[in-house]
Write a protein that holds these residues in place. Sequence first.
Motif, short mmCIF file in Angstrom:
data_model
loop_
_atom_site.label_atom_id
_atom_site.label_comp_id
_atom_site.label_asym_id
_atom_site.label_seq_id
_atom_site.Cartn_x
_atom_site.Cartn_y
_atom_site.Cartn_z
N ILE A 262 -20.04 -1.13 -10.43
CA ILE A 262 -18.66 -1.60 -10.23
C ILE A 262 -18.09 -1.02 -8.94
O ILE A 262 -18.17 0.18 -8.70
N ILE A 263 -17.56 -1.91 -8.12
CA ILE A 263 -16.91 -1.47 -6.88
C ILE A 263 -15.46 -1.94 -6.94
O ILE A 263 -15.20 -3.12 -7.15
N VAL A 264 -14.54 -1.01 -6.77
CA VAL A 264 -13.12 -1.34 -6.86
C VAL A 264 -12.44 -0.97 -5.54
O VAL A 264 -12.60 0.15 -5.06
N VAL A 265 -11.71 -1.91 -4.97
CA VAL A 265 -10.88 -1.60 -3.81
C VAL A 265 -9.48 -1.33 -4.34
O VAL A 265 -8.93 -2.16 -5.06
N SER A 266 -8.93 -0.16 -4.04
CA SER A 266 -7.60 0.15 -4.58
C SER A 266 -6.87 1.16 -3.71
O SER A 266 -7.49 2.00 -3.07
N HIS A 267 -5.53 1.04 -3.72
CA HIS A 267 -4.69 2.05 -3.08
C HIS A 267 -4.12 3.01 -4.12
O HIS A 267 -3.43 3.96 -3.78
N ASP A 268 -4.39 2.71 -5.39
CA ASP A 268 -3.75 3.43 -6.47
C ASP A 268 -4.54 4.71 -6.76
O ASP A 268 -5.50 4.71 -7.54
N VAL A 269 -4.13 5.82 -6.17
CA VAL A 269 -4.93 7.05 -6.26
C VAL A 269 -5.02 7.57 -7.69
O VAL A 269 -6.04 8.14 -8.07
N ASP B 241 0.86 -1.18 0.00
CA ASP B 241 0.00 0.00 0.00
C ASP B 241 0.90 1.24 0.00
O ASP B 241 2.10 1.14 0.24
N PRO B 242 0.35 2.45 -0.28
CA PRO B 242 1.21 3.63 -0.43
C PRO B 242 2.10 3.90 0.77
O PRO B 242 3.27 4.24 0.62
#
Lengths: 343, 547
Positions: free
Chosen positions: B480-487, B173-174
């Motif tokens: 659509i639901i997306v889990v992401s750390h990629d801002v 993660d970031p």
Amino acid sequence: MTPRSLLLVHPVTWTIWLGTTLLTVSLTRNPLYLLLLLFGLTLVAETERPTGRATPLDPIFFAVIAVSFGALFNAATIRYGDTVLVALPTSWWLIGGPITLEAIVFGMINGLVLSALVAGFGAFGTAMPISALISLVPRAFYPLAVVMSVAVTYVPLTIRLAGQVREAQQLRGHQVRVWRDGLPLLLPLLIGGLERALQLAEAMAARGFAADPPSNQVRMMLVGGLAALFAGLLLQFAWGQVVAASVTLLIGTALILWALRESGQQAPRTRYRVYRRGIRDMMVLLGAGLTLVAVLAPWPGRASLAYTPYPTLQLPIFEPLLAFALMGLLMPVAVRLGDRYLP
Amino acid sequence: MIEFAQLSYRYPDQPQVCLDQVSLALPAGSFTLVIGPSGSGKSTLLRCLNGLVPHFSGGEVAGSVRVAAYDPIALGPRVMSRHVGMVFQSPEAQFVLERVEDEIAFALEHAAVPREQLRIRVEEVLDLLDLAPLRDRLLTTLSGGERQRVAIAATLALQPMVLVLDEPTSQLDPQSADDVLQALVRLNHDLGLTIVLAEHRSERVLPIVDLVVALDRAGRVVSGPPREILANSPLCPPLVTVARAAGWQPLPLSIKEARPFATRQGLAQQDAIAVGKTGEAGRASETGSPRPPRPYLEIRGLEAGYGTTPVLRNLDLTIAAGEITLLMGRNGIGKSTLLKCMIGLVRPRRGEIRIAGRSIAGRDIAAISRELACLPQEPESMLFADTVADELRTTLRNHRLPVNEALIDELLAQLGLSERRERYPRDLSIGERQRVALGAISITRPGGLLLDEPTRGLDYEAKAMLGGLLRQWSREGTAIIVVSHDVEFVAEIADRVLILGQGGLIADGTPWNVLGNSPLFAPQIARIFPGRGWLTASDALQGLQDK
């Protein structure tokens, strides 16, 4: 100054403790003592378990399964015993005939023995870090020890991977109905495991870990030793030459041991942790020694270790002095709990 | 320090070269970033530095490599391990023992480093990487970033001259990634260690590197200072894309360097009236119509957890059809638990979840996944069939649906996998494998899609392709639901952003409202042009054009 160790007693002491535990459990058929040992060993495992590590196999849960299975198996297959609970028609294949209380109890005792052995190994495995296990292995077998440690480290990873695969397949509607439905679970697990093994092999190669190629002298000794062993076996079993066979086998064994020793010396290793013996080891060894004396020495109380429910079920004898001696195996718990008060 | 001279390399049984006459020189003490699309040979180039290529991989080599006075191709990894340390993508795939301290000492024990020195070296690397408080911990109890720092420490203990890292932050993660990069900067500045790092997400790394080596798919290489290479590279972060288009010189590589240019153009700050005008309004017009009001997924009063530990408390959420919702939050906060509740893998303690108006209570996972498909974090766990098309057929058979080849062809075309139809899925690139898994879950044409960290390990091109695909499906009405750390990815595709905090949602709004002023989650463009409502490079380019 040596690095601080989380291991309170020496790895060799733990190994002696394990040996005593296994011997004690193997000699015990009395269910009361077996229960005592099972709970005691579970307590040892629990006090030794490092923070954050999940219990790979709960010994009590395993015992419930093993005792139930043992009872069912014996009930269905053993026809001996006076107390008949129910009689199934003899025409029923395999399970037909009288089902006796004694057979069920005998099966339960078998389950208890197995569970206590598993609890003993579990406590040992929980207490001993892999690095300490490697330190017990002679230098000549170092590569083998590392392979074993990698295998042990891989167990939790593989369990996690298996969980991921199961969930991933469920998400695409997979359900296990027949044996073939297991393939979508098995194949990704197998392939993923192989991929991880390759990654690890590459990482280890990058860190300089590779088996040292043996010298020609070591190779010659190994080949010579194996040839002598083979010749010794031939002499013994094909031609019945007992004396010549014994000498040849002895030479073969000596050559192989020498080769291993040479090979170990050619690959020097150092050890980061040096374990020292102290008062804690003394306490654990005394506890194990007390148990060992109680189960091996010829004294009247020792007879209560044996028990059989056949032919008619009777209550097992409980000898408090022997029970107290068995509790010697719980000394690691006392060492762990009283560590701050010990020098 | 490092010199490649006309190095060419071909993997066994491969018709094409992976590296084609590579010549470059990296000075001692430099920090070098290796960039290139997936499959361009970044990892191969790194593995030449310690002899893993060709000693571990086999294949044909021509030309030469020198690391200091050593020839890795002749000496092999066993000898080179003393001079070149290597850290890999997945930290847990490189550990042999179970505790931090033992793992660091392992390679030293194997190298027969004398005990007194061994002890000193372990202490030094523990301090260098801030691992002393974790020394007794089991590796399984550490976070991803901590584990990667242990891997670096274990490598550094051998005191190499060069540290090589193959995408060490791609699975982090970031925050964890920043911890690892800061540790590398310290090692480079304080110890003068030569570092060579391959990384897809260059926005984090560009400000700290001295040199960039860029590879293309043909195995050719160019190298030089970051500004020189990025002036023409197609693989650049949003900041550089905007700076190039605006003609900013010298090319800024960090937010700090870019801000003066924005100020000079009068774009640094904007009043509230203009906020969202170009950016979000622009994207709303791109999607054609306002957000469809029909709710597809409804969650009411959700409580869930593991054992006695509660993770989610009294959570309410409604997701509309045709909406792309991004779920963010720090590691371990419960994002994956929320996804697992939605698809029935975790049973909630309390509350109700409805998909398309029907409660999921009592329904099996297979039935739920036909309406709300989920792509897990490790799509490889799904793939086992002999061909890409077979993966899609398997899902249809699992659900006892007719195998419709026309439907499979159509979906493969959408996924850009038509030409890969008969290929073995595990032989494909990471991005392609992920699209195969996406096809395997969506062949049932579900009304909703859940994706857990879908951009991990993807290059810019693969991410853009995934973003385009999700946009297309959302236009067709898929929730659509997306889990992401990629801002940056979130800023590109989201209609709505949710941030999960301790126990429940702490932010819910449009990307600008949630990300725009966030010190933690703001994308590069929002940081350069605060207050303008721009989140992505295309927002900024449009805004600059309008101005």
